[in-house]
Motif scaffolding. Structure first.
Motif, PDB file in Angstrom:
ATOM      1  N   MET A   1     -34.493  -4.012 -44.966  1.00 32.30           N
ATOM      2  CA  MET A   1     -35.152  -5.383 -45.309  1.00 32.30           C
ATOM      3  C   MET A   1     -36.587  -4.952 -45.753  1.00 32.30           C
ATOM      4  N   LEU A   2     -36.994  -5.682 -46.887  1.00 32.32           N
ATOM      5  CA  LEU A   2     -38.545  -5.531 -47.171  1.00 32.32           C
ATOM      6  C   LEU A   2     -39.317  -6.351 -46.385  1.00 32.32           C
ATOM      7  N   SER A   3     -40.402  -5.634 -45.846  1.00 34.53           N
ATOM      8  CA  SER A   3     -41.539  -6.367 -45.119  1.00 34.53           C
ATOM      9  C   SER A   3     -42.470  -7.279 -46.060  1.00 34.53           C
ATOM     10  N   ASP A   4     -42.585  -6.973 -47.153  1.00 32.78           N
ATOM     11  CA  ASP A   4     -43.308  -8.143 -48.241  1.00 32.78           C
ATOM     12  C   ASP A   4     -42.495  -8.225 -49.209  1.00 32.78           C
ATOM     13  N   SER A   5     -41.851  -9.352 -49.545  1.00 37.98           N
ATOM     14  CA  SER A   5     -40.887  -9.734 -50.693  1.00 37.98           C
ATOM     15  C   SER A   5     -41.637  -9.567 -51.789  1.00 37.98           C
ATOM     16  N   ASN A   6     -41.038  -8.949 -52.786  1.00 41.20           N
ATOM     17  CA  ASN A   6     -41.475  -8.980 -54.094  1.00 41.20           C
ATOM     18  C   ASN A   6     -41.416 -10.072 -54.867  1.00 41.20           C
ATOM     19  N   PRO A   7     -42.341 -10.560 -55.693  1.00 39.30           N
ATOM     20  CA  PRO A   7     -42.310 -11.934 -56.303  1.00 39.30           C
ATOM     21  C   PRO A   7     -40.866 -11.760 -57.391  1.00 39.30           C
ATOM     22  N   VAL A   8     -40.559 -10.532 -57.686  1.00 47.10           N
ATOM     23  CA  VAL A   8     -39.449 -10.839 -58.774  1.00 47.10           C
ATOM     24  C   VAL A   8     -38.153 -11.110 -57.736  1.00 47.10           C
ATOM     25  N   ASP A   9     -38.035 -10.390 -56.499  1.00 46.23           N
ATOM     26  CA  ASP A   9     -36.972 -10.586 -55.747  1.00 46.23           C
ATOM     27  C   ASP A   9     -36.763 -12.126 -55.375  1.00 46.23           C
ATOM     28  N   ILE A  10     -37.803 -12.904 -54.986  1.00 47.71           N
ATOM     29  CA  ILE A  10     -37.955 -14.107 -54.712  1.00 47.71           C
ATOM     30  C   ILE A  10     -37.564 -14.945 -55.706  1.00 47.71           C
ATOM     31  N   HIS A  11     -38.027 -14.726 -57.186  1.00 48.87           N
ATOM     32  CA  HIS A  11     -37.595 -15.460 -58.178  1.00 48.87           C
ATOM     33  C   HIS A  11     -36.162 -15.401 -58.372  1.00 48.87           C
ATOM     34  N   VAL A  12     -35.550 -14.056 -58.266  1.00 48.78           N
ATOM     35  CA  VAL A  12     -34.190 -13.915 -58.480  1.00 48.78           C
ATOM     36  C   VAL A  12     -33.326 -14.549 -57.288  1.00 48.78           C
ATOM     37  N   GLY A  13     -33.678 -14.801 -56.067  1.00 46.95           N
ATOM     38  CA  GLY A  13     -33.184 -15.551 -55.016  1.00 46.95           C
ATOM     39  C   GLY A  13     -33.249 -16.804 -55.058  1.00 46.95           C
ATOM     40  N   LYS A  14     -34.356 -17.421 -55.813  1.00 44.72           N
ATOM     41  CA  LYS A  14     -34.534 -18.945 -56.134  1.00 44.72           C
ATOM     42  C   LYS A  14     -33.266 -19.186 -57.165  1.00 44.72           C
ATOM     43  N   ARG A  15     -33.273 -18.328 -58.183  1.00 40.58           N
ATOM     44  CA  ARG A  15     -32.156 -18.490 -59.270  1.00 40.58           C
ATOM     45  C   ARG A  15     -30.870 -18.483 -58.511  1.00 40.58           C
ATOM     46  N   LEU A  16     -30.523 -17.453 -57.657  1.00 45.95           N
ATOM     47  CA  LEU A  16     -29.374 -17.328 -57.222  1.00 45.95           C
ATOM     48  C   LEU A  16     -28.852 -18.838 -56.460  1.00 45.95           C
ATOM     49  N   ARG A  17     -29.921 -19.390 -55.661  1.00 42.68           N
ATOM     50  CA  ARG A  17     -29.643 -20.449 -54.829  1.00 42.68           C
ATOM     51  C   ARG A  17     -29.367 -21.564 -55.669  1.00 42.68           C
ATOM     52  N   GLN A  18     -30.210 -21.626 -56.826  1.00 45.97           N
ATOM     53  CA  GLN A  18     -29.987 -22.874 -57.788  1.00 45.97           C
ATOM     54  C   GLN A  18     -28.902 -22.750 -58.462  1.00 45.97           C
ATOM     55  N   ARG A  19     -28.207 -21.666 -59.093  1.00 44.14           N
ATOM     56  CA  ARG A  19     -26.911 -21.616 -59.471  1.00 44.14           C
ATOM     57  C   ARG A  19     -25.791 -21.850 -58.538  1.00 44.14           C
ATOM     58  N   ARG A  20     -25.847 -21.436 -57.258  1.00 41.67           N
ATOM     59  CA  ARG A  20     -24.852 -21.545 -56.258  1.00 41.67           C
ATOM     60  C   ARG A  20     -24.751 -22.837 -55.886  1.00 41.67           C
ATOM     61  N   THR A  21     -25.957 -23.585 -55.813  1.00 36.69           N
ATOM     62  CA  THR A  21     -25.720 -25.049 -55.342  1.00 36.69           C
ATOM     63  C   THR A  21     -25.279 -25.749 -56.582  1.00 36.69           C
ATOM     64  N   PHE A  22     -25.679 -25.715 -57.658  1.00 34.66           N
ATOM     65  CA  PHE A  22     -25.155 -26.369 -58.866  1.00 34.66           C
ATOM     66  C   PHE A  22     -23.944 -26.512 -59.085  1.00 34.66           C
ATOM     67  N   ILE A  23     -23.143 -25.264 -58.778  1.00 32.75           N
ATOM     68  CA  ILE A  23     -21.574 -25.075 -58.971  1.00 32.75           C
ATOM     69  C   ILE A  23     -20.948 -25.650 -57.630  1.00 32.75           C
TER      70      ILE A  23
END
Length: 130
Positions: free
Chosen positions: A1-23
């Motif tokens: 687990m990353l101690s400090d989340s990378n902004p790219v990982d946060i963005h990718v995670g948000k897009r994952l949640r967005q698509r998963r929820t959308f479908i």
């Protein structure tokens, strides 16, 4: 687990949640499809854990998106930023909230193309203040 989340990982995670929820897929359903726990999906969506390339490939297949989907709407690296610096997401909130996704899901369920078109025109008129 990353101690400090990378902004790219946060963005990718948000897009994952967005698509998963959308479908309409739950974290548990996605986890089962990937052979991992829903807690791992939660960590991906928060950006606490980085998604590896092979896992991203599997997620793309399951969610029916291209890998590029996860990097859309990510701001470009600004001038003067150190080489290799991760781009910072511009919004604190998800670009598409739950209410918007509910609206899009309902819109897509309308069978009549003329009715969908009229609804779209109404939304555009309301957005313009008319």
């Amino acid at each position: 687990m990353l101690s400090d989340s990378n902004p790219v990982d946060i963005h990718v995670g948000k897009r994952l949640r967005q698509r998963r929820t959308f479908i309409g897929m739950t974290q548990e359903q996605l986890g089962v499809a990937l052979g991992i726990t829903f807690q791992q999906i939660q960590k991906y969506e928060r950006g606490a854990n980085r998604i590896g390339a092979s896992r991203l490939f599997d997620i793309c297949r399951i969610l029916d998106v291209t890998p590029q989907f996860f990097f859309e709407e990510m701001p470009e690296q600004g001038e003067g930023a150190p080489l290799g610096a991760a781009p910072q997401p511009t919004r604190g909130d998800d670009p598409i909230d739950r209410e918007t996704m509910d609206l899009v899901r309902a819109y897509r369920q309308i069978d009549s193309a003329p009715v969908r078109h009229r609804l779209l025109e109404l939304a555009r008129a309301l957005a313009k203040g008319g």
